[in-house]
Design a protein around this motif. Structure first.
Motif, short mmCIF file in Angstrom:
data_model
loop_
_atom_site.label_atom_id
_atom_site.label_comp_id
_atom_site.label_asym_id
_atom_site.label_seq_id
_atom_site.Cartn_x
_atom_site.Cartn_y
_atom_site.Cartn_z
N ASP A 51 39.08 37.33 42.10
CA ASP A 51 39.58 38.52 42.60
C ASP A 51 41.09 37.70 43.27
OD1 ASP A 51 39.41 40.11 41.26
OD2 ASP A 51 37.79 41.40 42.49
N ILE A 52 40.38 36.36 43.70
CA ILE A 52 41.70 35.91 45.34
C ILE A 52 42.18 35.17 44.43
CG2 ILE A 52 41.57 33.69 46.66
CD1 ILE A 52 37.94 34.57 47.14
N PRO A 53 43.88 34.98 44.56
CA PRO A 53 44.88 34.41 44.29
C PRO A 53 44.75 32.65 44.42
CG PRO A 53 45.67 35.09 46.07
CD PRO A 53 44.35 35.98 45.92
N ARG B 89 46.28 45.31 44.38
CA ARG B 89 45.28 45.30 43.41
C ARG B 89 44.29 46.89 43.71
NH1 ARG B 89 39.59 45.03 42.66
NH2 ARG B 89 39.58 44.40 44.50
N ARG B 90 44.45 47.88 45.08
CA ARG B 90 43.74 48.52 45.14
C ARG B 90 44.64 49.38 44.24
NH1 ARG B 90 41.01 47.97 50.75
NH2 ARG B 90 38.69 46.36 50.00
N LYS B 91 46.26 49.60 44.82
CA LYS B 91 47.52 50.58 44.54
C LYS B 91 46.77 50.86 43.25
CE LYS B 91 51.92 51.73 45.08
NZ LYS B 91 53.30 51.29 45.56
N GLN B 92 46.37 49.59 42.28
CA GLN B 92 47.08 49.95 40.88
C GLN B 92 45.44 50.39 40.21
OE1 GLN B 92 47.19 45.61 39.60
NE2 GLN B 92 49.76 45.24 39.91
N LEU B 93 44.61 50.34 41.07
CA LEU B 93 43.32 50.80 40.25
C LEU B 93 43.34 52.41 41.14
CD1 LEU B 93 40.61 48.15 41.69
CD2 LEU B 93 41.05 48.64 39.32
N ARG B 94 44.42 53.45 41.46
CA ARG B 94 44.13 55.01 41.51
C ARG B 94 44.02 55.19 40.85
NH1 ARG B 94 46.83 53.95 48.29
NH2 ARG B 94 45.13 53.29 48.87
N GLU C 220 45.42 42.26 46.89
CA GLU C 220 44.61 42.56 47.08
C GLU C 220 44.71 44.43 47.60
OE1 GLU C 220 40.54 45.21 47.49
OE2 GLU C 220 41.49 42.77 46.59
N LYS C 221 45.46 44.85 48.22
CA LYS C 221 46.36 46.01 48.55
C LYS C 221 46.90 46.22 47.34
CE LYS C 221 47.20 45.73 54.14
NZ LYS C 221 48.28 46.32 54.33
N MET D 289 47.07 36.01 54.88
CA MET D 289 48.40 37.16 54.99
C MET D 289 48.34 37.43 53.07
SD MET D 289 50.72 36.68 57.83
CE MET D 289 52.00 37.91 57.04
N ILE D 290 48.69 36.41 52.17
CA ILE D 290 48.81 36.50 50.62
C ILE D 290 47.76 37.36 50.45
CG2 ILE D 290 49.04 34.91 48.95
CD1 ILE D 290 51.13 33.09 50.71
#
Length: 285
Positions: A48-50, A280-285, A277-278, A271-272
């Protein structure tokens, strides 16, 4: 059962029904399975880490600055990279740029080629330059903007001295600017939490070669995005650019400046990752 496995408790409740060798084999299997599950979860988190690559530049001598501190900073970082410093292994390019407009243009073109060859998910171009005018209150300046204006107060190292000229004539306005997409105020706050209090943000990098290379980089990034408009979003490298002015070593010693640079690299990466991560979480909602 996701509770922590207790071998003593397990032995107590099974000792009357199972012999010792069988009991040990059951325990070994359960412990191994637990380890494998942890390793799998760790690998999934790492995925998950870019992927992020850094491209670091400093400048050579110019004007009355014979020993440019950014030369030493970049060379020290490169030496630590060669010696295996794990925090610097994602730096793909170190360069000392001649203080000349033509050299700045060539360097930016070269970095953009490297970025497209590397094809990481994110790339960070970090330019370092010295501000000889930082005197009574020496500080690190995180530059937010680069202007489309070359107005050199002295000739560069190739005797070029433009006066009130555009850097990119396709943007005829001298007041036209590009801004970094990195939040310099957040960086300043986080650097302060790490003990670097002599940090300020700036909206104007001057009109000499520092501003010139900064504008060239930010402009090249926008040109790259425009050329990739037909590509899949996930195939386009997200490129971040930041210019930082540093004082002379008389103002802030070399070791502190090197430590600052390493912490800055670490925080930009942090920061990146947080932003991804934010998202990714938004897409999972």
């Amino acid at each position: 059962n996701k509770k922590k496995f207790d071998i003593k408790h397990f032995c107590t409740i099974t000792e009357s029904t199972l012999d010792a060798p069988l009991l040990y084999n059951i325990y070994l299997k359960m412990a191994t399975t637990t380890t494998e599950e942890k390793d799998k979860a760790k690998n999934e988190n790492n995925n998950d880490i870019p992927s992020i690559s850094f491209y670091i530049t400093g400048f050579g001598k110019f004007g009355g600055i014979e020993n440019n501190p950014t030369t030493t900073i970049v060379q020290t970082l490169q030496e630590e990279y060669k010696n295996g410093n794990p925090k610097l292994q994602n730096i793909k390019h170190f360069s000392i740029v001649k203080v000349a407009a033509s050299s700045a243009t060539e360097e930016v073109d070269h970095i953009m080629q490297l970025i497209q060859q590397e094809k990481k998910k994110h790339a960070v171009i970090l330019h370092l330059g010295v501000n000889p005018r930082i005197g009574q209150n020496p500080a690190f300046q995180l530059e937010k903007n680069a202007y489309n204006e070359a107005n050199f107060r002295i000739p560069d190292e190739e005797s070029f001295q433009p006066r009130n000229e555009t850097i990119d004539p396709t943007h005829p306005d001298l007041g036209f600017k590009w801004s970094t997409d990195l939040n310099v105020k957040v960086l300043q706050d986080r650097l302060a939490h790490k003990g670097f209090f002599d940090v300020c943000t700036s909206g104007d990098a001057g009109r000499f070669v520092c501003n010139y290379i900064y504008f060239r980089s930010l402009n090249a990034v926008q040109q790259y995005y425009a050329a990739q408009s037909s590509e899949k979003k996930e195939d386009v490298v997200k490129i971040h650019v930041l210019f930082v002015h540093v004082p002379k070593f008389e103002g802030i010693p070399q070791k502190i400046q090197v430590d600052f640079s390493k912490e800055l690299i670490d925080l930009i990466q942090e920061m990146i990752v947080e932003k991804e991560e934010k998202k990714r979480r938004k897409q999972l909602r």
